[in-house]
Design an enzyme around this catalytic site. Structure first.
Site, PDB file in Angstrom:
ATOM      1  N   ASP A   1       0.026  -0.876   0.794  1.00 37.08           N
ATOM      2  CA  ASP A   1      -1.243  -1.517   1.159  1.00 37.08           C
ATOM      3  C   ASP A   1      -1.278  -1.643   2.678  1.00 37.08           C
ATOM      4  O   ASP A   1      -0.413  -2.299   3.273  1.00 37.08           O
ATOM      5  CB  ASP A   1      -1.324  -2.888   0.472  1.00 37.08           C
ATOM      6  CG  ASP A   1      -2.710  -3.523   0.584  1.00 37.08           C
ATOM      7  OD1 ASP A   1      -3.532  -3.062   1.388  1.00 37.08           O
ATOM      8  OD2 ASP A   1      -2.950  -4.516  -0.142  1.00 37.08           O
TER       9      ASP A   1
ATOM     10  N   HIS B   1     -12.903  -7.901  -1.473  1.00 39.36           N
ATOM     11  CA  HIS B   1     -13.458  -8.852  -0.508  1.00 39.36           C
ATOM     12  C   HIS B   1     -14.328  -8.145   0.508  1.00 39.36           C
ATOM     13  O   HIS B   1     -14.114  -6.977   0.816  1.00 39.36           O
ATOM     14  CB  HIS B   1     -12.313  -9.560   0.225  1.00 39.36           C
ATOM     15  CG  HIS B   1     -11.236  -8.624   0.698  1.00 39.36           C
ATOM     16  ND1 HIS B   1     -11.201  -8.108   1.954  1.00 39.36           N
ATOM     17  CD2 HIS B   1     -10.168  -8.069   0.045  1.00 39.36           C
ATOM     18  CE1 HIS B   1     -10.153  -7.301   2.080  1.00 39.36           C
ATOM     19  NE2 HIS B   1      -9.510  -7.241   0.927  1.00 39.36           N
TER      20      HIS B   1
ATOM     21  N   HIS C   1     -10.583 -11.203   5.022  1.00 45.17           N
ATOM     22  CA  HIS C   1     -11.204 -11.712   3.799  1.00 45.17           C
ATOM     23  C   HIS C   1     -12.383 -12.584   4.210  1.00 45.17           C
ATOM     24  O   HIS C   1     -12.239 -13.766   4.475  1.00 45.17           O
ATOM     25  CB  HIS C   1     -10.198 -12.494   2.944  1.00 45.17           C
ATOM     26  CG  HIS C   1      -9.192 -11.612   2.278  1.00 45.17           C
ATOM     27  ND1 HIS C   1      -9.120 -11.454   0.912  1.00 45.17           N
ATOM     28  CD2 HIS C   1      -8.245 -10.804   2.788  1.00 45.17           C
ATOM     29  CE1 HIS C   1      -8.157 -10.583   0.620  1.00 45.17           C
ATOM     30  NE2 HIS C   1      -7.603 -10.190   1.745  1.00 45.17           N
TER      31      HIS C   1
ATOM     32  N   GLU D   1      -7.012   0.662  -3.627  1.00 40.43           N
ATOM     33  CA  GLU D   1      -7.998  -0.032  -2.790  1.00 40.43           C
ATOM     34  C   GLU D   1      -8.665   0.932  -1.826  1.00 40.43           C
ATOM     35  O   GLU D   1      -8.004   1.755  -1.202  1.00 40.43           O
ATOM     36  CB  GLU D   1      -7.322  -1.160  -1.990  1.00 40.43           C
ATOM     37  CG  GLU D   1      -8.285  -1.920  -1.082  1.00 40.43           C
ATOM     38  CD  GLU D   1      -7.615  -3.095  -0.375  1.00 40.43           C
ATOM     39  OE1 GLU D   1      -6.378  -3.091  -0.249  1.00 40.43           O
ATOM     40  OE2 GLU D   1      -8.352  -4.006   0.053  1.00 40.43           O
TER      41      GLU D   1
ATOM     42  N   GLU E   1     -10.691  -3.528  -4.732  1.00 38.75           N
ATOM     43  CA  GLU E   1      -9.238  -3.638  -4.763  1.00 38.75           C
ATOM     44  C   GLU E   1      -8.710  -4.026  -6.155  1.00 38.75           C
ATOM     45  O   GLU E   1      -8.219  -5.136  -6.350  1.00 38.75           O
ATOM     46  CB  GLU E   1      -8.847  -4.689  -3.722  1.00 38.75           C
ATOM     47  CG  GLU E   1      -7.398  -4.908  -3.538  1.00 38.75           C
ATOM     48  CD  GLU E   1      -7.097  -5.838  -2.357  1.00 38.75           C
ATOM     49  OE1 GLU E   1      -5.947  -5.890  -1.979  1.00 38.75           O
ATOM     50  OE2 GLU E   1      -8.007  -6.515  -1.823  1.00 38.75           O
TER      51      GLU E   1
ATOM     52  N   ASP F   1      -9.046  -1.613   5.068  1.00 37.98           N
ATOM     53  CA  ASP F   1      -7.988  -2.104   4.177  1.00 37.98           C
ATOM     54  C   ASP F   1      -7.934  -1.125   3.010  1.00 37.98           C
ATOM     55  O   ASP F   1      -8.962  -0.887   2.363  1.00 37.98           O
ATOM     56  CB  ASP F   1      -8.407  -3.518   3.731  1.00 37.98           C
ATOM     57  CG  ASP F   1      -7.378  -4.236   2.870  1.00 37.98           C
ATOM     58  OD1 ASP F   1      -6.300  -3.675   2.617  1.00 37.98           O
ATOM     59  OD2 ASP F   1      -7.683  -5.375   2.450  1.00 37.98           O
TER      60      ASP F   1
END
Ligand code: CO
Length: 293
Positions: free
Chosen positions: A87, A160, A168, A275, A193, A98
């Protein structure tokens, strides 16, 4: 009304670097590789492209869902059969992406169903992203894809929205249905995610995972700590990025710091994650963290 980031191209560049770093990391997670060297290589790649890591490379294994990064003394190696979540995030001047993928070390295909479940789920979720869509529509698609493989989504981890310097931001994108009444707006940047497990379907807090964050400005009193705050602001960082003196000073600034526990599956089930960061557009979305092909 649209709210695109004014520096959209910077967000695209940060996302491309994140995707490349993710794929590099996934290729390095092989039997016998040192966790610390893989994390360092991912972060070094991000910096070599002129970006900064938005958070330490997370290399959580097996029933760890998220928030493990090696500490400076880590001597752990990846073992055949480990299920590793890579990640990764990069930012350019606060424009963050992300992205994550899951690999089985050694390629034994023991965990193929879990890995496919989250790939299906992230694709199904991303497909629903468009201006005005109910977040729950995305959650339903994610949950359905995971259930179709006989697995459970992790209910208390979510995607998010992302804003400048804010990983976030306001909205969560749950991985289970019936948990959100929000909808998405044109111009928003969103991380989809999904996590899937063969365990209880929930994470709980485990031990410290070597990831820290300033919860507020520590002020000028300790210049070493002030310099660290100037460098990281409120984004997550890790002790691997701080020299011995800095670590000593951080120990005295605990009240300004948040420390993240590793998220561990409550039933100690195996956890896979996928993700992507996407941009919400009028007619649909732009997948920002696609693999180079
Ligand atoms: Co995320």
């Amino acid at each position: 009304m649209s709210g695109y980031p004014p520096d959209l191209d910077r967000w695209r560049r940060a996302a491309r670097i994140s995707a490349e770093a993710r794929d590099l990391g996934a290729s390095l997670v092989v039997t016998g590789a040192r966790r610390r060297e893989v994390a360092d290589a991912i972060e070094r790649y991000i910096r070599s492209k002129g970006a900064e890591p938005a958070f330490p490379a997370n290399l959580s294994r097996n029933s760890e869902a998220a928030h493990f990064t090696p500490d400076p003394d880590d001597i752990g190696v990846f073992e055949a059969g480990d299920l590793v979540k890579v990640d990764v995030g990069a930012h350019l001047d606060g424009a963050i992406a992300d992205t994550a993928t899951t690999v089985e070390v050694g390629g034994g295909r023991r965990h193929e169903n879990l890995i496919r479940a989250v790939r299906d789920a992230v694709d199904a979720g991303v497909r629903e992203v468009r201006s005005g869509v109910a977040v729950d529509t995305i959650s339903v698609a994610i949950e359905r894809a995971i259930h179709a493989r006989g697995l459970k989504p992790v209910r208390n981890l979510t995607g998010h929205t992302i804003e400048r310097y804010l990983l976030h931001a306001g909205k969560s994108i749950p991985n289970a249905s019936g948990m959100s009444s929000a909808s998405l707006r044109e111009g928003e940047v969103v991380a989809i995610e999904p996590f899937a497990t063969n365990g209880a379907g929930e994470i709980e807090n485990g031990p410290f995972g070597h990831i820290l964050r300033f919860r507020n400005d520590p002020g000028p009193k300790d210049p070493v700590v002030a310099a660290l705050y100037a460098r990281f602001r409120t984004l997550p960082f890790t002790t691997r990025w701080v020299d011995g003196e800095g670590r000593l000073h951080l120990a005295g600034a605990k009240r300004h710091l948040q420390s993240y526990p590793v998220f561990v599956e409550r039933g100690r089930g195996l956890v896979a994650q996928a993700e992507h960061t996407v941009l919400v557009t009028a007619g649909g979305h732009e997948l920002l963290t696609a693999s180079a092909s």
